[in-house]
Design a protein around this motif. Structure first.
Motif, mmCIF file in Angstrom:
data_model
loop_
_atom_site.group_PDB
_atom_site.id
_atom_site.type_symbol
_atom_site.label_atom_id
_atom_site.label_comp_id
_atom_site.label_asym_id
_atom_site.label_seq_id
_atom_site.Cartn_x
_atom_site.Cartn_y
_atom_site.Cartn_z
ATOM 1 N N ILE A 1 -4.655 -1.609 -3.375
ATOM 2 C CA ILE A 1 -3.324 -2.053 -2.969
ATOM 3 C C ILE A 1 -2.788 -2.992 -4.037
ATOM 4 O O ILE A 1 -3.550 -3.475 -4.884
ATOM 5 N N ASN B 1 0.867 -1.171 0.000
ATOM 6 C CA ASN B 1 0.000 0.000 0.000
ATOM 7 C C ASN B 1 0.901 1.217 0.000
ATOM 8 O O ASN B 1 1.503 1.554 1.019
ATOM 9 N N VAL C 1 -4.301 -5.313 7.917
ATOM 10 C CA VAL C 1 -4.800 -3.932 7.903
ATOM 11 C C VAL C 1 -3.883 -3.043 8.726
ATOM 12 O O VAL C 1 -3.479 -1.956 8.314
ATOM 13 N N GLU D 1 -5.605 4.502 8.822
ATOM 14 C CA GLU D 1 -6.439 4.875 7.660
ATOM 15 C C GLU D 1 -7.596 3.902 7.472
ATOM 16 O O GLU D 1 -7.539 2.760 7.914
ATOM 17 N N ASP D 2 -8.628 4.360 6.795
ATOM 18 C CA ASP D 2 -9.723 3.472 6.436
ATOM 19 C C ASP D 2 -9.343 2.726 5.166
ATOM 20 O O ASP D 2 -9.126 3.322 4.119
ATOM 21 N N PRO D 3 -9.233 1.393 5.241
ATOM 22 C CA PRO D 3 -8.756 0.640 4.072
ATOM 23 C C PRO D 3 -9.839 0.400 3.011
ATOM 24 O O PRO D 3 -9.523 0.082 1.864
ATOM 25 N N LEU E 1 -0.593 -2.424 6.922
ATOM 26 C CA LEU E 1 -0.628 -1.670 5.661
ATOM 27 C C LEU E 1 -1.253 -0.286 5.814
ATOM 28 O O LEU E 1 -0.888 0.645 5.113
ATOM 29 N N PHE E 2 -2.217 -0.156 6.703
ATOM 30 C CA PHE E 2 -2.987 1.096 6.730
ATOM 31 C C PHE E 2 -2.875 1.880 8.022
ATOM 32 O O PHE E 2 -3.332 3.011 8.098
ATOM 33 N N GLN E 3 -2.279 1.283 9.066
ATOM 34 C CA GLN E 3 -2.259 1.929 10.376
ATOM 35 C C GLN E 3 -3.680 2.400 10.732
ATOM 36 O O GLN E 3 -4.561 1.589 10.907
ATOM 37 N N ALA F 1 -9.699 1.315 -0.823
ATOM 38 C CA ALA F 1 -8.332 1.631 -1.241
ATOM 39 C C ALA F 1 -7.847 0.593 -2.253
ATOM 40 O O ALA F 1 -8.360 -0.521 -2.304
ATOM 41 N N THR G 1 4.201 1.170 1.915
ATOM 42 C CA THR G 1 4.222 0.123 2.927
ATOM 43 C C THR G 1 4.150 -1.255 2.278
ATOM 44 O O THR G 1 3.269 -1.522 1.469
#
Lengths: 263, 411
Positions: B177, B114, B163, B170-172, B166-168, B175, B117
């Motif tokens: 990837i 992502n 999740v 954030e709202d995945p 890859l996204f910490q 998205a 990442t």
């Protein structure tokens, strides 16, 4: 208390007078025998003994070792039952009593004083004196107040928190006497109470017994010392399980002390 | 004589022989501590296994290819034989009774990216029933649809760990990837699942449609065109799993044309059953070990009895005095029983403190699950008190049966 004191004084003035005639018998033994079995031998420690001790009397039981005096004391103390015969203490025959009833009799009617004091180790004087009350039925509420009073009575009012190791022999015996008195017994039963004490202390202890007797308690002392027996009003001598001598007279010693208190 | 009096006397007596009292209670301390440690660690392990059984999904059978029975000395390992295929899935769904959901899981692994990442995770191709079969719902976004499967859609549902990596924050959802370099749209996020029975993090996963996985991700050369990996089948509650297992075995033997008497080249397993059996072995072990610590309690109790007998002998004169001033036999009996029980309860308390402490250390240092239940602590205290009563009885009886005259005369 007045009537008892009057009787005691009367007996002192017009001695010798048989106390039995003036007061009802507190202890009445009739045909009491105690037989021990040792292997296939039987030992007749008491042989058909009959005896009456009046309320308020001061008796010394004497005799050599093996004469039966200790056996008699154990029976009077309700620690043992006779093999045959009847022994009534305060009107009840101990031969027919259960061991719980005997325990209650020892607790409420008899106060024991021993040669070796038998104080509990590491226990303050006040708690030593309280001990019999812990086993009383019903148990009184004012344990400490009573113990304080008795310790004052024997002259140790300022040593209530002393341990046995912090007290002299005479003081220890006084604690033991306070313990014996705590439950207002009718009989004070002392087994060689001065055997572990020097002459001067012995005399003080015997004077204390005289004072207590003057207040109405029946005192019975087992001893082999004639000096000590001289404090008593009546002397019983045992030999081979029988009473061989029963003398009554005004006490040779301590009469003054007792009289001072009464008057 | 009140219980409080007895306690006070017992306390005085025990304190006056402090070292002896402590040494005497060692047996009880060790016994109680080991009961607590063993039961706590044992039940912790059991709770863990039960959690894993629950995470597998309930009323479920697993089918995978290959023979693990190892007969004839040859076993090439699961999955090397004729794979389970889409045809098998359809046949089982149609012919075996009670099937409510069925899904394959074709596993591979690869990098997921992502932006900047990068994370390597397990890639699993699954059917739309997967969430139902594994009791593993999609928490956010949407599940796969049959349309996704038919179209080999490039969509992905991520596990919690993936999740997080890859996204910490954030709202995945929505998205895009890159999965093995190809762009995929994130359509959903799975609920957390936890560790598997083998200790693997099940949340470190990216689910993609079975068809996409087969054609694209796992690598064409290794994959037969319609294989589905391992197969999870969920049954309704009224289905007997043993029955279902036999039906599936019969069906697959027919489909694979296995001769009567020949070995299966597939396995049907009830994983929950297997794990339950393991739990039972574990519990049995726990209770066996706890039983050996009961032996320590018995030895400790004998120590208590020994020291109480010594105490009765030492205090014969005191007992004589108490009897002389009016103690009844039961007063003496109770005094010595209370003393023995007090000794054991003190040992029990120390043992509980040590046991709980040691269990906590095991939990921390060995990362082993530990469950310290109040029931076990109560049981340990009861065992300690019971030891006091049982092994204090004989000395107390002896004390209360003393002849007061002889007791007073003793030195």
């Amino acid at each position: 208390m007045n009537s008892v004191a009057a009787i005691i004084e009367a007996s002192q003035v017009s001695a010798p007078v048989a106390p039995q005639s003036a007061a009802p018998a507190l202890i009445r033994a009739s045909g009491v025998s105690k037989i021990y079995r040792m292997g296939d031998q039987t030992v007749r420690a008491l042989d058909d003994v009959s005896l009456e001790i009046a309320k308020g009397d001061f008796v010394a039981i004497m005799g050599a070792s093996g004469s039966g005096k200790s056996t008699m004391m154990n029976l009077i103390g309700a620690l043992d039952r006779p093999t045959t015969g009847h022994l009534a203490i305060d009107g009840r025959d101990i031969a027919t009593m259960s061991s719980d009833e005997l325990a209650d009799l020892r607790n409420g009617t008899i106060g024991f004083v021993f040669q070796q004091f038998n104080l509990l180790p590491r226990t303050p004087a006040l708690n030593q004196v309280i001990l019999p009350l812990l086993y009383a039925h019903p148990r009184p509420d004012d344990l400490e107040a009573r113990a304080h009073h008795r310790l004052e009575q024997v002259g140790l009012g300022k040593r209530t928190d002393h341990l046995p190791s912090q007290l002299s022999g005479g003081q220890q015996q006084r604690v033991a006497i306070a313990r014996a008195l705590i439950n207002n017994p009718k009989i004070l039963l002392a087994d060689e109470p001065t055997g572990a004490l020097d002459t001067k202390t012995s005399e003080e202890i015997m004077k204390l017994f005289g004072e207590l007797n003057a207040e109405g308690i029946t005192v019975i002392i087992v001893t082999h010392e004639p000096d000590i027996a001289d404090f008593a009003r009546r002397k019983l001598v045992f030999r081979d399980g029988k009473i061989i001598d029963d003398t009554e007279r005004a006490p040779l010693k301590a009469a003054t002390a007792a009289k001072d208190r009464v008057l | 004589m009140t219980l409080f009096d007895s306690l006070a006397i017992a306390w005085t007596a025990l304190r006056s022989n402090l070292l002896r009292s402590i040494l005497t209670t060692l047996g009880i301390i060790i016994g109680v501590a080991s009961v607590i440690i063993l039961v706590s660690v044992g039940s912790g392990a059991r709770v863990e296994v039960e959690k894993q059984i629950a995470s597998l999904g309930s009323n479920m059978l697993v089918v995978f290819s290959g023979s693990s029975r190892g007969m004839g000395g040859r076993s090439a390992g699961a999955g090397t034989d004729l794979p389970i295929a889409e045809g098998d899935v359809a046949a089982i769904r149609d012919k075996v009774q009670g099937v409510i959901a069925i899904s394959g899981q074709l596993n591979g692994s690869g990098p997921v990216v992502n932006g900047n990442t990068n994370w390597t995770t397990t890639l699993s191709g699954v059917h739309p029933d997967f969430a139902t079969v594994r009791d593993w719902p999609v928490r956010a976004g949407r599940d796969f649809t049959p349309q996704d499967i038919r179209a080999s859609a490039k969509v992905v549902i991520l596990g919690q760990t993936a999740v997080k990596q890859l996204f910490q924050d954030e709202d995945p959802i929505g998205a895009t990837i890159r999965v093995k370099s190809a762009p995929f749209q994130v359509i959903g996020v799975l609920a957390p699942k936890g560790q598997s029975a083998m200790g693997r993090d099940q949340d470190d996963v990216a689910l993609i449609p079975m068809t996409t996985a087969r054609g694209y991700i796992v690598g064409k050369s290794q994959v037969q065109s319609d294989q589905v990996g391992q197969l999870y089948i969920k049954f309704d509650n009224s289905t007997d799993l043993k029955d279902a297992q036999e039906q599936i075995e019969t069906l697959l033997r027919q489909r694979r044309r296995i001769q009567p008497g020949a070995e299966d080249n597939f396995n049907v397993r009830n994983l929950a059953e297997t794990m339950k059996a393991r739990t039972e072995v574990l519990s049995t072990m726990t209770y066996l070990l706890a039983a050996t610590s009961v032996i320590s309690l018995i030895v400790g109790g004998i120590g208590i009895m020994n020291i109480m007998l010594v105490s009765v002998t030492e205090r014969t004169r005191e007992i004589g005095l108490r009897l002389a001033v009016g103690a009844r036999q039961r007063d003496i009996m109770r005094q010595f029983l209370v003393e023995a029980v007090t000794l054991c309860l003190i040992g029990g308390l120390i043992g509980i403190a040590l046991g709980v402490g040691a269990a906590a250390i095991v939990a921390n240092a060995a990362d082993w699950p530990v469950v310290i239940s109040p029931a076990v602590i109560a049981l340990a205290m009861a065992a300690a008190a019971g030891t006091g009563i049982v092994f204090g009885y004989f000395p107390a009886r002896r004390a209360s049966g003393l002849n007061p005259i002889e007791a007073l005369r003793s030195e």
